[in-house]
Design a protein around this motif. Structure first.
Motif, mmCIF file in Angstrom:
data_model
loop_
_atom_site.group_PDB
_atom_site.id
_atom_site.type_symbol
_atom_site.label_atom_id
_atom_site.label_comp_id
_atom_site.label_asym_id
_atom_site.label_seq_id
_atom_site.Cartn_x
_atom_site.Cartn_y
_atom_site.Cartn_z
ATOM 1 N N TYR A 105 0.858 -1.178 0.000
ATOM 2 C CA TYR A 105 0.000 0.000 0.000
ATOM 3 C C TYR A 105 0.898 1.233 0.000
ATOM 4 O O TYR A 105 1.828 1.333 0.810
ATOM 5 N N ARG A 132 -7.341 0.678 3.308
ATOM 6 C CA ARG A 132 -8.081 1.398 2.273
ATOM 7 C C ARG A 132 -7.499 2.797 2.129
ATOM 8 O O ARG A 132 -7.291 3.497 3.120
ATOM 9 N N ALA A 182 -9.550 5.897 -3.050
ATOM 10 C CA ALA A 182 -10.628 4.990 -3.443
ATOM 11 C C ALA A 182 -11.985 5.702 -3.414
ATOM 12 O O ALA A 182 -12.937 5.246 -4.051
#
Length: 740
Positions: A709, A728, A732
């Motif tokens: 990431y 996340r 996104a």
């Protein structure tokens, strides 16, 4: 007709919330269907589709004008003209180049460039430059400034760094005139010459970071940035001059005074706007002034809301991307509040009472907008503006403009400018006292339901006195100061790896505690801690830090720490290089071997006692929640990694923050085999000059295998430790202007 204009505006504003743009053919089809619907009873739908279609097509044109992906980070020779007024801060010349051409590639129409240690540039000059070009890209964090949206709204298709250059042609025309006038203003002996240049020419490069901080804390930024207020002031002065001559009998009776007053006011406002560079906010203000004057001349019987609605539609039709800028919402929001406050009053108010009422309306009415835009809220703004607005409007601006006009008269113009600067200096001293007494604060991000309560409460309080239940509005504003904090389950930790470019800042929260590991960098007057980390902490409802853990004293890890320490209560500061940090932090040495537990989450520290440099001295943190483990490793290198291996402790972890941003000197194969992470986190700048992460390091992680990431590609990263889930990135959350 009002309904049609309202529908058109709504269609244009939908652009602001689109996650992605429809194809151009579909947008054109929708606009065509809207045109066909205009003659029918469905004309509001037709206007909506026209506005929506035009906004999408215009936005797509701006996206298509961005630098081609294959040219990203390439260095090209190009030629173009400098536009606007270049600014110099900390030895860096920043400017915009229009009409750039290159023999090797097609370039965007407008570029934003930086030249480190570059020569003095003037607006209107033509240059041949070697530029390392970059596609528009910005940091993505909770409620922080969206640089990519700002670039798109300015229709800037690429940024870049100048390596070398040659002037091909000297400046001429209006750009040269504005630049020469700026130099005259800055060279004058007037106090606050930089602020005077901001008022006269819209050039804010003469304002320091300390000046901006004072203006922000007191809610008076709008006074030193040419806005609708200044343009309207010039128009009002000229309109009032004609009215005064009429009342004194000095106006020719053969000339109808009202059309002449409106015409002179508009010409004066337009001339002021042109002198200020006629940027988007100034163009918006000129449109609004023109419509108000037209309404005053011919259409007062149609009510005060119509010119505002028409101005809104015209501004968005000319530039649909205006809605991406906070200034657009604040400008029209402020004007709408003034119309609401003064439009239906009974009887006349004194000017002092009217000014106080206007500040009351601004303080309450703009609260929901400031919350939605993630901007600071100043409780001292009503008081500061009550003093500053008439002082700047009646004293400073007229003197500044008069002094500028009289500059050709030796000694006279400089004297008038000295008076204007002195008046401005007195104001800044007073505002500094107010800012120190009651600074602005960044409220936490509110859920939609709480925000709607605040909106309803603000509108309720703006209603006339005597309206039933009006006082209930005060209770509806309570979420601003006492919004309920979301509580994590016992035994879990929320981890945010903030997007701070080439640096590091990691927030860890448990149910009742918060820890910040590193604080980003500071580059001259640009402080990542103040501009990015602190606003993100406030948006995430972090009200205090139990521990500020600085891995070591390098700027990219600790440069933003003083701003964090000043802007938020911090219980304790530890660091691997406590002695190298500013004394104001009162940092203690990293207690290697220390273990503790917060809300069922375990923490432990390690530091290599034999470290020979700053990177090796990094304070390393291990976090464990419900069996899921995370290593935060600072900038340790392979030697420090071997020392950690030699301790014999169990290094296995699910998550690993890549040591030293992925430097080739770290992430040794032995260390990675011992940790065996299933996922790794990289914090780095997208166009960093170090080549982080190094390809060999990336290959080692891929061989584990471990999912990578990257903040440069995915924005701020969020994960919930103790759930064994995935991370996340904020990228996104789709926005049509963000590059994937």
């Amino acid at each position: 007709m009002r309904l049609g204009i309202f529908a058109l505006v709504a269609g244009l504003l939908v652009l602001r919330i689109l996650p992605a743009l429809p194809p151009v053919w579909l947008a054109c089809l929708l606009a065509s269907l809207g045109l066909l619907a205009l003659p029918s009873r469905g004309y509001p739908v037709g206007f909506f589709l026209i506005g929506f279609g035009w906004a999408c097509v215009s936005a797509q044109w701006a996206l298509d004008d961005r630098l081609a992906p294959e040219l990203d980070e390439r260095t090209l020779w190009l030629e173009g003209q400098v536009v606007g007024l270049p600014e110099v801060r900390d030895g860096v010349v920043r400017f915009q180049l229009r009409g750039a051409v290159s023999r090797r590639a097609e370039l965007p129409a407008l570029l934003r460039l930086a030249w480190y240690g570059g020569p003095r540039l003037r607006g209107g000059e033509t240059w041949r430059l070697a530029v390392r070009l970059k596609r528009p890209h910005g940091l993505v964090n909770p409620h922080s400034f969206d640089y990519e949206a700002w670039l798109l709204a300015q229709r800037i298709g690429a940024t870049g760094t100048v390596k070398s250059g040659q002037r091909l042609a000297s400046a001429d025309g209006a750009a040269a005139w504005r630049d020469a006038l700026r130099q005259r203003l800055l060279a004058s002996a007037a106090p606050r010459a930089g602020a005077l240049a901001a008022l006269v020419l819209g050039d804010d490069s003469g304002l320091s970071t300390a000046d901006w901080r004072v203006l922000q804390h007191t809610g008076t930024v709008h006074l030193l940035v040419i806005s609708g207020q200044h343009v309207a002031l010039v128009a009002g002065l000229l309109y009032g001059l004609v009215v005064g001559l009429v009342r004194l009998g000095g106006w020719p009776r053969a000339w109808p005074w009202l059309p002449w007053a409106c015409l002179l006011a508009f010409v004066g406002a337009l001339a002021y706007g042109l002198a200020a560079g006629f940027e988007v906010p100034v163009r918006r203000a000129c449109v609004m002034v023109a419509l108000v004057l037209l309404w005053r001349w011919r259409f007062r019987h149609l009510g005060a809301w119509l010119p505002l609605l028409v101005a809104l539609a015209l501004v968005l039709l000319v530039e649909p991307l205006s809605s991406l800028q906070p200034g657009f919402w604040l400008s029209f929001g402020a004007v709408g509040l003034l119309v609401l406050t003064f439009g239906g009053r009974l009887g006349a108010w004194s000017w002092w009472c009217g000014l106080g009422r206007a500040q009351w309306a601004m303080a309450l009415g703009l609260l929901p907008l400031l919350l939605a835009l993630g901007l600071p809220i100043s409780a001292s703004a009503p008081l500061a503006n009550l003093i500053a607005v008439p002082w700047v409007g009646i004293v400073v601006v007229p003197l500044a403009l008069l002094g500028t006009l009289l500059l050709p008269v030796a000694g006279v113009g400089e004297g008038v400018l000295w008076l204007a600067g002195g008046a401005l200096e007195l104001l800044f001293r007073l505002l500094a006292l107010i800012a120190a007494w009651l600074p602005a604060w960044l409220p936490s991000a509110l859920p939609l339901a709480a925000w709607l309560l605040v909106l309803f409460g603000s509108l309720l309080l703006l209603l006339p006195a005597g309206v039933p239940l009006r006082g209930l509005g005060w209770f509806l504003l309570l979420p601003i100061v006492c919004s309920p904090q979301s509580k994590l389950p016992q035994g879990q930790a929320e981890v945010w790896v903030l997007d701070v470019g080439q640096g590091l800042a990691v927030l860890l929260r448990t149910r009742e505690h918060a820890l910040l590991y590193d604080a980003g960098a500071r580059f001259g007057e640009f402080d990542i801690g103040e501009r990015v980390v602190l606003p993100s902490l406030r948006a995430l409802d972090v009200r205090r830090l139990d521990l500020l853990l600085l891995s070591h004293a390098d700027n990219d890890h600790a440069g933003g720490a003083p701003a964090i320490h000043q802007g938020m209560p911090v219980a304790q500061v530890w660091s691997g290089e406590a002695g190298a940090l500013p004394a104001q932090l009162r940092a203690g040495d990293c207690p290697s071997g220390r273990h503790w537990e917060w809300d069922g989450v375990r923490f432990s520290l390690w530091r290599w006692a034999q470290a020979s440099d700053a990177n090796q001295a990094s304070c390393v943190l291990l976090v464990e929640a419900a069996g899921e483990r995370l290593w935060l490793t600072g900038d340790i290198d392979s030697r420090a990694e071997r020392a950690l291996l030699a301790t014999g402790r169990d290094l296995r972890a699910d998550w690993l923050l890549v040591p030293h941003h992925g430097s080739r000197s770290s992430s040794s194969a032995e260390f990675l085999r011992a940790v065996a992470p299933r996922a790794v986190l990289v914090s780095r700048g997208r166009h960093n000059g170090f080549g982080h992460p190094h390809p060999t390091v990336v290959a080692r992680y891929a061989a584990l295998p471990a999912r990578l990431y990257d903040t440069a590609e995915q924005g701020a990263l969020r994960l919930r430790l103790g759930t064994f889930g995935e991370a996340r990135g904020l990228r996104a959350e789709r926005r049509f202007w963000r590059e994937k």
